[in-house]
Design a protein around this motif. Sequence first.
Motif, PDB file in Angstrom:
ATOM      1  N   ARG A   1       0.834  -1.189   0.000  1.00 55.24           N
ATOM      2  CA  ARG A   1       0.000   0.000   0.000  1.00 55.24           C
ATOM      3  C   ARG A   1       0.877   1.250   0.000  1.00 55.24           C
ATOM      4  NH1 ARG A   1       0.934  -1.497   5.006  1.00 55.24           N
ATOM      5  NH2 ARG A   1       1.191   0.088   6.647  1.00 55.24           N
ATOM      6  N   ILE A   2       0.525   2.209  -0.833  1.00 55.88           N
ATOM      7  CA  ILE A   2       1.172   3.519  -0.796  1.00 55.88           C
ATOM      8  C   ILE A   2       0.686   4.236   0.457  1.00 55.88           C
ATOM      9  CG2 ILE A   2       1.233   5.786  -1.922  1.00 55.88           C
ATOM     10  CD1 ILE A   2       1.029   4.245  -4.617  1.00 55.88           C
ATOM     11  N   THR A   3       1.581   4.936   1.148  1.00 54.38           N
ATOM     12  CA  THR A   3       1.187   5.631   2.371  1.00 54.38           C
ATOM     13  C   THR A   3       1.273   7.150   2.243  1.00 54.38           C
ATOM     14  OG1 THR A   3       3.431   5.482   3.288  1.00 54.38           O
ATOM     15  CG2 THR A   3       1.904   3.685   3.805  1.00 54.38           C
ATOM     16  N   GLY A   4       1.929   7.640   1.178  1.00 49.27           N
ATOM     17  CA  GLY A   4       2.034   9.089   1.032  1.00 49.27           C
ATOM     18  C   GLY A   4       2.553   9.482  -0.334  1.00 49.27           C
ATOM     19  N   ILE A   5       2.261  10.735  -0.728  1.00 48.84           N
ATOM     20  CA  ILE A   5       2.659  11.268  -2.033  1.00 48.84           C
ATOM     21  C   ILE A   5       3.811  12.255  -1.852  1.00 48.84           C
ATOM     22  CG2 ILE A   5       1.871  12.497  -4.099  1.00 48.84           C
ATOM     23  CD1 ILE A   5       0.395   9.843  -3.582  1.00 48.84           C
TER      24      ILE A   5
ATOM     25  N   LEU B   1       2.837  14.427   1.351  1.00 47.86           N
ATOM     26  CA  LEU B   1       3.806  14.573   2.433  1.00 47.86           C
ATOM     27  C   LEU B   1       4.839  15.658   2.163  1.00 47.86           C
ATOM     28  CD1 LEU B   1       4.531  10.792   3.118  1.00 47.86           C
ATOM     29  CD2 LEU B   1       2.903  12.270   4.293  1.00 47.86           C
ATOM     30  N   TYR B   2       5.421  15.616   0.949  1.00 50.55           N
ATOM     31  CA  TYR B   2       6.516  16.524   0.620  1.00 50.55           C
ATOM     32  C   TYR B   2       6.335  17.123  -0.766  1.00 50.55           C
ATOM     33  CZ  TYR B   2       8.944  13.825   4.282  1.00 50.55           C
ATOM     34  OH  TYR B   2       9.281  13.201   5.455  1.00 50.55           O
ATOM     35  N   VAL B   3       6.834  18.347  -0.911  1.00 56.80           N
ATOM     36  CA  VAL B   3       7.041  18.957  -2.220  1.00 56.80           C
ATOM     37  C   VAL B   3       8.531  19.254  -2.294  1.00 56.80           C
ATOM     38  CG1 VAL B   3       6.657  20.993  -3.662  1.00 56.80           C
ATOM     39  CG2 VAL B   3       4.735  19.949  -2.447  1.00 56.80           C
ATOM     40  N   THR B   4       9.231  18.581  -3.189  1.00 58.83           N
ATOM     41  CA  THR B   4      10.671  18.786  -3.283  1.00 58.83           C
ATOM     42  C   THR B   4      10.982  20.034  -4.106  1.00 58.83           C
ATOM     43  OG1 THR B   4      11.012  17.486  -5.305  1.00 58.83           O
ATOM     44  CG2 THR B   4      11.017  16.285  -3.211  1.00 58.83           C
TER      45      THR B   4
ATOM     46  N   ASP C   1       4.272  27.860   2.636  1.00 55.07           N
ATOM     47  CA  ASP C   1       4.501  27.565   4.044  1.00 55.07           C
ATOM     48  C   ASP C   1       3.210  27.412   4.847  1.00 55.07           C
ATOM     49  OD1 ASP C   1       7.327  27.504   4.017  1.00 55.07           O
ATOM     50  OD2 ASP C   1       7.382  29.684   3.926  1.00 55.07           O
ATOM     51  N   LYS C   2       2.084  27.670   4.218  1.00 59.06           N
ATOM     52  CA  LYS C   2       0.803  27.561   4.914  1.00 59.06           C
ATOM     53  C   LYS C   2       0.113  26.226   4.624  1.00 59.06           C
ATOM     54  CE  LYS C   2       0.153  32.578   4.720  1.00 59.06           C
ATOM     55  NZ  LYS C   2      -0.680  33.702   4.206  1.00 59.06           N
ATOM     56  N   ASN C   3       0.765  25.382   3.847  1.00 60.54           N
ATOM     57  CA  ASN C   3       0.192  24.080   3.505  1.00 60.54           C
ATOM     58  C   ASN C   3       0.578  23.035   4.534  1.00 60.54           C
ATOM     59  OD1 ASN C   3      -1.198  24.083   0.705  1.00 60.54           O
ATOM     60  ND2 ASN C   3       0.606  25.365   0.391  1.00 60.54           N
ATOM     61  N   THR C   4      -0.093  21.895   4.478  1.00 59.95           N
ATOM     62  CA  THR C   4       0.164  20.828   5.438  1.00 59.95           C
ATOM     63  C   THR C   4       1.379  19.986   5.054  1.00 59.95           C
ATOM     64  OG1 THR C   4      -1.389  19.388   4.247  1.00 59.95           O
ATOM     65  CG2 THR C   4      -2.250  20.662   6.110  1.00 59.95           C
ATOM     66  N   PHE C   5       1.803  20.044   3.802  1.00 56.95           N
ATOM     67  CA  PHE C   5       2.966  19.273   3.383  1.00 56.95           C
ATOM     68  C   PHE C   5       4.253  19.983   3.806  1.00 56.95           C
ATOM     69  CE2 PHE C   5       1.798  21.947  -0.307  1.00 56.95           C
ATOM     70  CZ  PHE C   5       2.964  22.683  -0.452  1.00 56.95           C
ATOM     71  N   GLU C   6       5.359  19.245   3.700  1.00 53.66           N
ATOM     72  CA  GLU C   6       6.671  19.798   4.038  1.00 53.66           C
ATOM     73  C   GLU C   6       7.442  20.099   2.758  1.00 53.66           C
ATOM     74  OE1 GLU C   6      10.794  18.331   6.274  1.00 53.66           O
ATOM     75  OE2 GLU C   6       8.867  17.382   6.770  1.00 53.66           O
TER      76      GLU C   6
ATOM     77  N   ALA D   1      -0.316  18.088  -7.464  1.00 47.52           N
ATOM     78  CA  ALA D   1       0.037  17.097  -6.451  1.00 47.52           C
ATOM     79  C   ALA D   1      -1.090  16.898  -5.449  1.00 47.52           C
ATOM     80  CB  ALA D   1       1.313  17.524  -5.742  1.00 47.52           C
ATOM     81  N   LYS D   2      -1.741  17.986  -5.080  1.00 47.31           N
ATOM     82  CA  LYS D   2      -2.878  17.877  -4.158  1.00 47.31           C
ATOM     83  C   LYS D   2      -4.002  17.051  -4.778  1.00 47.31           C
ATOM     84  CE  LYS D   2      -2.280  22.231  -1.605  1.00 47.31           C
ATOM     85  NZ  LYS D   2      -2.866  23.564  -1.333  1.00 47.31           N
ATOM     86  N   GLU D   3      -4.200  17.210  -6.082  1.00 45.05           N
ATOM     87  CA  GLU D   3      -5.246  16.435  -6.762  1.00 45.05           C
ATOM     88  C   GLU D   3      -4.873  14.963  -6.823  1.00 45.05           C
ATOM     89  OE1 GLU D   3      -8.887  15.690  -8.695  1.00 45.05           O
ATOM     90  OE2 GLU D   3      -8.146  17.302  -7.406  1.00 45.05           O
ATOM     91  N   VAL D   4      -3.582  14.660  -7.037  1.00 42.59           N
ATOM     92  CA  VAL D   4      -3.135  13.259  -6.999  1.00 42.59           C
ATOM     93  C   VAL D   4      -3.429  12.673  -5.623  1.00 42.59           C
ATOM     94  CG1 VAL D   4      -1.164  11.689  -7.140  1.00 42.59           C
ATOM     95  CG2 VAL D   4      -1.320  13.616  -8.730  1.00 42.59           C
TER      96      VAL D   4
END
Length: 226
Positions: free
Chosen positions: A150-154, A188-191, A208-213, A176-179
């Motif tokens: 199972r995938i656990t995060g994008i 989880l992350y945006v590189t 910086d206001k999003n939930t991802f890192e 990415a949010k739509e995926v």
Amino acid sequence: MGTKIIIICGHYGCGKTNFALNLAIDKAKQGEKVTLIDLDLVNPYFVSAEYRSILEGSDVKVIASPFAGTNVDTPTLPPESFLMFNTEGTIIMDVGGDDAGAVILGRFRQYLNETDYEMYYLVNKYRSLTTTAEEAAVIAGEIEAASRCRITGIVNNSHLKTETTAELVADSVEYAKEVAHLTGHPLLYVTVPEKLEDELRSNHAEIDKNTFELYPVKTLVKAVWE
């Protein structure tokens, strides 16, 4: 301490290996005992002497096919593959692209089912066959079916190599949010290439206001002509 397993998967050319290298080195710098295992049997050549020296110079143990970095095209699992489940620390598994590469995880299903593993699905808006969230979601389903994991995060890794700009990274966030929405897994992350991190934060404060890192990465994997 126990064993923590992080599986890195995604479409061909999405930047899995470069992310895996950065993640391994970063965790080692944080004091974790890290092992990186190359399970890309579709294209088993990333662990060249250069990458191995970078990793081992950062106290990351490398497990790779005995034929990695050679001209022998033999899909062979690294001999130590099954021993890693008895290794303490963080194990990062770099899996081959798409369902063809992910099927190798089936060999480890018994062990993985006994482990609280994480499986990161990398997406790149600027690669063919994943330019839409719908396409990326389909490939995610194919990888899960083939790997029986199972995938656990994008992880959004939407880059264009040397042509990547802060604007391109910012423009990929909604994709990415739509995926994440379509697959039902958290973003989880945006590189971002580390040299563009300050520009991205300065010009796109909403990041910086999003939930991802936001995850800055070095370009460690390069084409032979770069």
